[in-house]
Design a protein around this motif. Structure first.
Motif, short mmCIF file in Angstrom:
data_model
loop_
_atom_site.label_atom_id
_atom_site.label_comp_id
_atom_site.label_asym_id
_atom_site.label_seq_id
_atom_site.Cartn_x
_atom_site.Cartn_y
_atom_site.Cartn_z
N ASP A 178 -7.61 9.39 5.69
CA ASP A 178 -7.66 8.09 6.38
C ASP A 178 -6.35 7.74 7.08
O ASP A 178 -6.27 6.68 7.72
N THR A 179 -5.33 8.57 6.94
CA THR A 179 -4.00 8.24 7.48
C THR A 179 -3.64 9.18 8.62
O THR A 179 -3.81 10.39 8.52
N ALA A 180 -3.11 8.58 9.68
CA ALA A 180 -2.55 9.36 10.80
C ALA A 180 -1.05 9.20 10.76
O ALA A 180 -0.54 8.09 10.63
N LEU A 181 -0.33 10.31 10.84
CA LEU A 181 1.12 10.29 10.95
C LEU A 181 1.50 10.63 12.38
O LEU A 181 1.06 11.64 12.92
N TYR A 182 2.31 9.76 12.97
CA TYR A 182 2.84 10.00 14.31
C TYR A 182 4.34 10.23 14.19
O TYR A 182 5.04 9.48 13.53
N TRP A 183 4.82 11.28 14.83
CA TRP A 183 6.24 11.61 14.85
C TRP A 183 6.74 11.35 16.26
O TRP A 183 6.23 11.93 17.22
N LEU A 184 7.73 10.47 16.39
CA LEU A 184 8.27 10.12 17.70
C LEU A 184 9.75 10.46 17.76
O LEU A 184 10.43 10.52 16.73
N ARG A 203 0.87 -1.16 0.00
CA ARG A 203 0.00 0.00 0.00
C ARG A 203 0.92 1.22 0.00
O ARG A 203 1.21 1.80 1.04
N PRO A 204 1.43 1.60 -1.20
CA PRO A 204 2.39 2.71 -1.22
C PRO A 204 1.81 4.01 -0.66
O PRO A 204 0.64 4.30 -0.87
N THR A 205 2.66 4.72 0.05
CA THR A 205 2.28 6.04 0.56
C THR A 205 2.04 6.96 -0.62
O THR A 205 2.84 7.01 -1.55
N SER A 206 0.94 7.70 -0.60
CA SER A 206 0.60 8.58 -1.72
C SER A 206 1.66 9.68 -1.89
O SER A 206 2.36 10.05 -0.94
N ASP A 207 1.77 10.18 -3.12
CA ASP A 207 2.71 11.27 -3.39
C ASP A 207 2.43 12.47 -2.48
O ASP A 207 3.35 13.10 -1.96
#
Length: 194
Positions: A179-185, A22-26
């Motif tokens: 639909d995507t959550a990005l978490y930065w740790l 499921r490639p990450t969209s551009d």
């Protein structure tokens, strides 16, 4: 169609297996890399791309100046695509600055249990069906292999509950993109009792 967005391999189309990724969209990759460049987190970084799929996130890093990238993908078809894509990126590199791009065709936990490297930038884009418990195990293994200023970017479904983070890592921020959550740790600051 998946392509490298910027850097020396910008606009290069990379191979995507017909199933299993499921490639990450551009658009999302552009948002991720704009934020990373604003933090000066790519140039010179040792990059780890876990659950790499096509390798697009790690390879985008190489195109933008990361000298060492490791792609970890257990699906044999996807791992083959990672190798092919890595060769395409390396062939576009300017003379004298060819990155080292390695593909580890192994399960993430197996790789992390045996890796002795230290990472500056880590992408984690597991299949959405991967449970938060399994993600936590991977993060606990990874936490001991990070440089002090490392960044981890995790992609999850925005419908899922926020994962539990290991005590060695702390959430820097969360941002939702549809639909995507990005978490930065980041590695947690060491505790110094007063």
């Amino acid at each position: 169609m998946t392509r490298i967005i910027a850097g020396y391999a910008g606009s290069l189309t990379i191979a995507v297996p017909s199933a299993g990724t499921r490639p990450t969209s551009d658009r999302l990759r552009e948002a991720i890399f704009s934020a990373l460049e604003a933090r000066d987190a790519i140039a010179g970084a040792r990059v780890l791309d876990l659950y790499a799929g096509t390798g697009a996130l790690g390879l985008e890093s190489a195109s933008r100046g990361a000298p060492h990238v490791t792609l970890v993908e257990k699906n044999p078809r996807a791992a083959d695509a990672c190798r092919k894509n890595a060769n395409l990126i390396a062939a576009k590199a300017p003379r004298g600055s060819k990155p080292i791009i390695l593909t580890a065709a192994r399960a993430v936990h197996t790789f992390l249990e045996t890796s002795g490297d230290q990472w500056d930038l880590v992408f984690i884009d597991p299949p959405y069906e991967l449970g938060n418990d399994e993600l936590l195990v991977a993060l606990e293994l990874l936490a001991t292999q990070l440089s002090p200023d490392a960044l981890i970017v995790i992609e999850r479904s925005s419908r899922d509950p926020e994962p539990v983070w290991p005590t060695r890592l702390e959430l820097d921020r969360r941002k939702d993109y549809g639909d995507t959550a990005l978490y930065w740790l980041q590695p947690a600051a060491p505790f110094h009792p007063a």
